[in-house]
Write an enzyme that holds these catalytic residues in place. Structure first.
Site, PDB file in Angstrom:
ATOM      1  N   ASP A   7      44.832 -14.075  79.396  1.00 40.06           N
ATOM      2  CA  ASP A   7      44.227 -12.809  79.843  1.00 40.06           C
ATOM      3  C   ASP A   7      45.284 -11.886  80.472  1.00 40.06           C
ATOM      4  O   ASP A   7      45.052 -10.690  80.626  1.00 40.06           O
ATOM      5  CB  ASP A   7      43.135 -13.019  80.903  1.00 40.06           C
ATOM      6  CG  ASP A   7      42.359 -14.310  80.776  1.00 40.06           C
ATOM      7  OD1 ASP A   7      42.779 -15.194  80.027  1.00 40.06           O
ATOM      8  OD2 ASP A   7      41.346 -14.443  81.456  1.00 40.06           O
TER       9      ASP A   7
ATOM     10  N   ASP B 279      45.120  -9.531  87.272  1.00 44.02           N
ATOM     11  CA  ASP B 279      44.240  -8.423  86.885  1.00 44.02           C
ATOM     12  C   ASP B 279      44.669  -7.082  87.489  1.00 44.02           C
ATOM     13  O   ASP B 279      44.056  -6.047  87.176  1.00 44.02           O
ATOM     14  CB  ASP B 279      42.789  -8.745  87.270  1.00 44.02           C
ATOM     15  CG  ASP B 279      42.255  -9.908  86.453  1.00 44.02           C
ATOM     16  OD1 ASP B 279      42.569  -9.974  85.254  1.00 44.02           O
ATOM     17  OD2 ASP B 279      41.536 -10.749  87.018  1.00 44.02           O
TER      18      ASP B 279
HETATM   19  N1  GLY Z   1      39.024 -12.962  82.703  1.00 47.25           N
HETATM   20  C1  GLY Z   1      39.222 -12.327  81.493  1.00 47.25           C
HETATM   21  C2  GLY Z   1      38.215 -12.569  80.464  1.00 47.25           C
HETATM   22  O1  GLY Z   1      37.153 -13.106  80.710  1.00 47.25           O
HETATM   23  O2  GLY Z   1      38.459 -12.188  79.353  1.00 47.25           O
END
Ligand code: GLY
Length: 403
Positions: A182, A115
């Site tokens: 993600d 992230d």
């Molecule tokens: N952790 C990323 C999402 O929930 O999209």
């Protein structure tokens, strides 16, 4: 792999001759964009230094982040986008006041995971892009260094999650060798760092991660796995699984959206046609599974008897990603086809989930689904709000973002 490079040998958008194909709903999107920017400007003093985390169930208000939250930058990103449109220095100042927090993130290795891309593209890269601030550039490059350093042989990708005691032994063991979808958007921070520094290792690591994602996370029918487990000792691929979707073989709609946006964005940075074509086929999968009103449910394979929670955040990320994809084609039938699909999805959000006309709402979109299995459905979500703003801007022709 062939990269588009400018005369200074830097990877560059300008090497591709691109424009945003026109939307069929310019007026409604422009009006919604103006209301959205108005809400962001009104909320900035109300939020102060707080960053929205997740909507309080049953309300249109937010609960706010504590330190070490992956969503901490999405409000900052909204303020930078609103600043780019208005030039209102209060928005710039409010976004930049968060710099201390992001410095703290850099100082805490335990908080570093995939992230870093979201966190620093929408704070430090945004600041540097819009104001030329050198401290922000330094911070963004430091974050890119940390992200790139998460590539650990023999695994052919940037390590995504960190194992934590609270995960329990099974998930903890699995996390070390897991690639997830993600992370796709995080690769933009590496491409940005390559362009800034001329250091090709950033690009090579991003390509490796994207290629592995294309090979293992994208299925033959162009749906996607949320995650794929590898043996961390040998790098051997084991199996796909889900964390936030309905089941291992289903297609979690936000996961699909991260991949579409991520591959389209990677095409803009590199000119690699495989990234564009993969995003296009994944968008075609969405078109085949989209409800009539244009707003995705939280998983594209929900059975008829499941509660049909929408995920407006998946709708917003996908729409922004498909406008980006349309731009990858420059013009012609594909550009028109994908602009029409993005229009349908964005119009679905404007007609069904929009909160920009509600002066009491603390966000822009209702009906986001953060994590249905944990009961987090039907919420405001800061990433839904951010990508809604981005999609509205892309729809009416803006092309300068922080990815
Ligand atoms: N952790 C990323 C999402 O929930 O999209």
């Amino acid at each position: 792999m062939e990269l588009k490079q400018d005369s200074d040998n830097k990877v560059s958008y300008e090497a591709l001759e691109l424009f945003q194909p026109p939307t069929a709903h310019r007026e409604v999107f422009q009006q919604t964009l103006e209301r959205a920017v108005g809400r962001v400007s009104a909320l900035a003093p109300q939020f102060g230094l707080r960053n929205p985390r997740l909507g309080i169930p049953g309300t249109t208000r937010y609960a706010f982040c504590i330190p070490d939250e992956w969503v901490a930058s999405f409000w900052c990103g909204q303020m930078w986008l609103a600043y780019s449109l208005t030039g209102d220095s209060r928005l710039k100042n409010s976004a930049r006041m968060r710099r201390e927090y992001f410095k703290t993130v850099l100082e805490h290795p335990r908080w570093h995971d995939h992230d870093l891309g979201f966190l620093f593209s929408l704070s430090a890269v945004a600041d540097f892009t819009l104001t030329g601030n050198e401290k922000s550039r330094e911070m963004a490059l430091r974050a890119a260094d940390f992200l790139a350093a998460r590539w650990r042989q023999p695994m052919p990708f940037v390590m995504c999650w960190n194992p934590m005691l609270r995960d329990g032994p099974d998930f903890m063991a699995r996390k070390t060798g897991t690639l997830n979808i993600d992370s796709m958007q995080g690769m933009a921070l590496l491409f940005w760092a390559a362009r800034e520094t001329g250091q090709s290792s950033f690009t090579e690591i991003a390509h490796m991660h994207l290629e592995t994602s294309r090979k293992y996370l994208v299925r033959k029918d162009f749906s996607s796995y949320h995650a794929y487990e590898f043996d961390p000792r040998t790098g051997e691929p084991l199996a796909g699984f889900t964390h936030q979707g309905l089941h291992d073989e289903s297609c979690w709609s936000r996961g699909q959206s991260w991949a579409i946006h991520g591959f389209a964005q990677a095409h803009l940075y590199t000119g690699n046609a495989e990234y564009r074509d993969t995003a296009a086929k994944m968008a075609d999968y969405v078109a085949r599974h989209l409800p009539e009103d244009g707003v995705p449910l939280w998983d594209y394979n929900l059975p008829a008897d499941a509660i049909p929670y929408r995920d407006s955040s998946a709708g917003a990320i996908t729409a922004a990603g498909i406008y980006t994809l349309a731009r990858c084609y420059g013009g012609g039938p594909e550009a028109r086809k994908y602009t029409a699909l993005a229009d349908k999805m964005l119009l679905g959000l404007v007609e069904n989930c929009d909160l920009t006309a509600d002066a009491k709402a603390e966000g822009l979109l209702k009906e986001g689904a953060a994590f249905v299995a944990l009961g987090r459905a039907d919420n405001l979500l800061p990433y839904g709000d951010y990508y809604y703003l981005e999609a509205l801007m892309r729809a009416v022709g803006h092309t300068e973002f922080f990815w």
